[in-house]
Design an enzyme around this catalytic site. Structure first.
Site, PDB file in Angstrom:
ATOM      1  CG  ASP A  74      -0.250   0.014   2.536  1.00  0.00           C
ATOM      2  OD1 ASP A  74       0.720  -0.764   2.707  1.00  0.00           O
ATOM      3  OD2 ASP A  74      -0.653   0.788   3.424  1.00  0.00           O
ATOM      4  CD  GLU A 133       4.096   0.975   7.144  1.00  0.00           C
ATOM      5  OE1 GLU A 133       4.836   1.351   8.075  1.00  0.00           O
ATOM      6  OE2 GLU A 133       3.839   1.708   6.168  1.00  0.00           O
TER       7      GLU A 133
END
Length: 374
Positions: A74, A133
């Site tokens: 991400d 994250e």
């Protein structure tokens, strides 16, 4: 087969994966891992706003030693001001440009390319990859840990590919991280007209006393491994901006980055106590992102430092500075160290990484793998 880390990094960047991420970018990584003999496990979980999030555990080999590589696919939103498409990995004058080029799709590509060149003679290699994250990690790495624990799988050491280098590749390795807690303090009042203060209760002076009292707190002097803990206010707001209205409430937002002398829950209690003293009736909300951690010296230190020295000719600094990482969760499993690219452009418009740095990082990762499972 030997993979090109630059081509793979471009492929990953070309998949938009704003946090929390799932789908296409995981497909691209799986397509690179399957031909290398990895058994790939993927699952999506959670609902908005913290989900849905995809996680991946890919494993090759069996038995000890078990070397884990952790990372995230991400990325943060692109933002305005890019000269081209933020989700098109392109090379300009030897620089790979695109969202995720620095944090941290290039490191994942570098590791996959490294393992494609290593003849694994024993042990286990795994990739622990999350799609959350950059967010709150509600359905991210903690759920990967759950998955591993349910199957009684425990790595012996984990390398996280976060961009830790500062001025040049290999100058800094993160052997621990500070903890982080966000808090919101809401002081109630009674809204009214500024010309009639006797008919209202202004919450701003009380909030100002809370801010002053907390700003005066000395948390600690730090340790040999960690800098002093610090409390910073990040926002102050009221529900109205009209110049002739006393607001009905006032809110302050703060963050504490703390070392291993502190615990998140104790810091929350301290803020609650001071707030109750200076502004009775106020509400404190808190979200602890993670506790401080420190990996003690051992094999993981040794092989990473040795590999960096062999590639760069210089010994890295072992640091705990900067923000937090998913190491705050993974330390529950085994020793954890963060090491990756120079981090000057992470999260910035025009995020990028030098092609030569990515290639050299892949060679360092190859040296590490060869020392552990080669």
């Amino acid at each position: 087969m030997s993979l090109d880390p630059i081509a793979l990094a471009q492929q990953l960047i070309n998949c938009p994966s704003i946090t929390p991420a799932r789908g296409e970018v995981f497909d691209a990584l799986e397509s690179a891992l399957k031909p290398l003999g990895f058994e790939v496990h993927r699952w999506v979980m959670g609902e908005a706003p913290d989900g849905p999030t995809e996680n991946m555990v890919a494993m090759r080999g069996s038995g000890a030693p078990h070397f884990g590589f952790a990372g995230h696919l991400d990325v943060v939103p692109a933002g305005e001001g890019w000269t081209g498409d933020a989700f098109e990995g392109r090379i300009e004058d030897g620089i790979l440009v695109g969202r995720g080029a620095n944090d941290m799709k290039s490191a994942i590509a570098a590791f996959v390319a490294a393992i494609s060149r290593v003849e694994q003679s024993g042990g286990t290699v795994s990739l622990l990859i999350t799609g959350d994250e950059e967010g709150y990690a509600t359905y991210g790495t903690p759920r990967i840990i759950d998955w591993l624990n349910e199957r009684q799988i425990r790595p012996d050491m984990i390398l996280i590919g976060e961009p830790t280098s500062v001025d040049r590749l290999g100058d800094t390795v993160k052997i621990g991280r500070r903890g982080s807690v966000n808090m919101w303090i809401e002081v109630p009042g009674v809204q009214g007209h500024v010309a009639y203060p006797d008919r209202a209760t202004n919450p701003i002076p009380e909030l100002a006393r809370v801010v002053a009292a907390l700003s005066a707190v000395h948390l600690d002097d730090g340790t040999r491994q960690f800098p002093p803990s610090n409390l910073e206010f990040t926002a102050i707001s009221t529900p109205t901006s009209a110049s002739n209205v006393i607001p009905g409430s006032a809110t302050a937002q703060l963050n504490i980055r703390f070392n291993n002398l502190q615990r998140g829950a104790d810091l929350v209690k301290m803020v609650e106590k001071i707030t109750a003293r200076e502004a009775p009736g106020s509400e404190v909300r808190a979200r602890i992102s993670g506790e401080a951690f420190l990996t003690p010296p051992g094999q993981l230190y040794d092989v990473i430092v040795e590999a960096i020295e062999e590639e760069t000719g210089a010994k890295p600094e072992l640091s705990t500075s900067g923000g937090t990482s998913d190491g705050r969760f993974l330390i529950q499993l085994c020793p954890v160290v963060d090491f990756g690219l120079p981090n000057a452009t992470m999260h910035k418009v025009g995020e990028c990484a030098a092609v030569e740095d990515i290639l050299a990082l892949s060679r360092i990762y190859e040296r590490i793998l060869s020392k552990v499972v080669g």
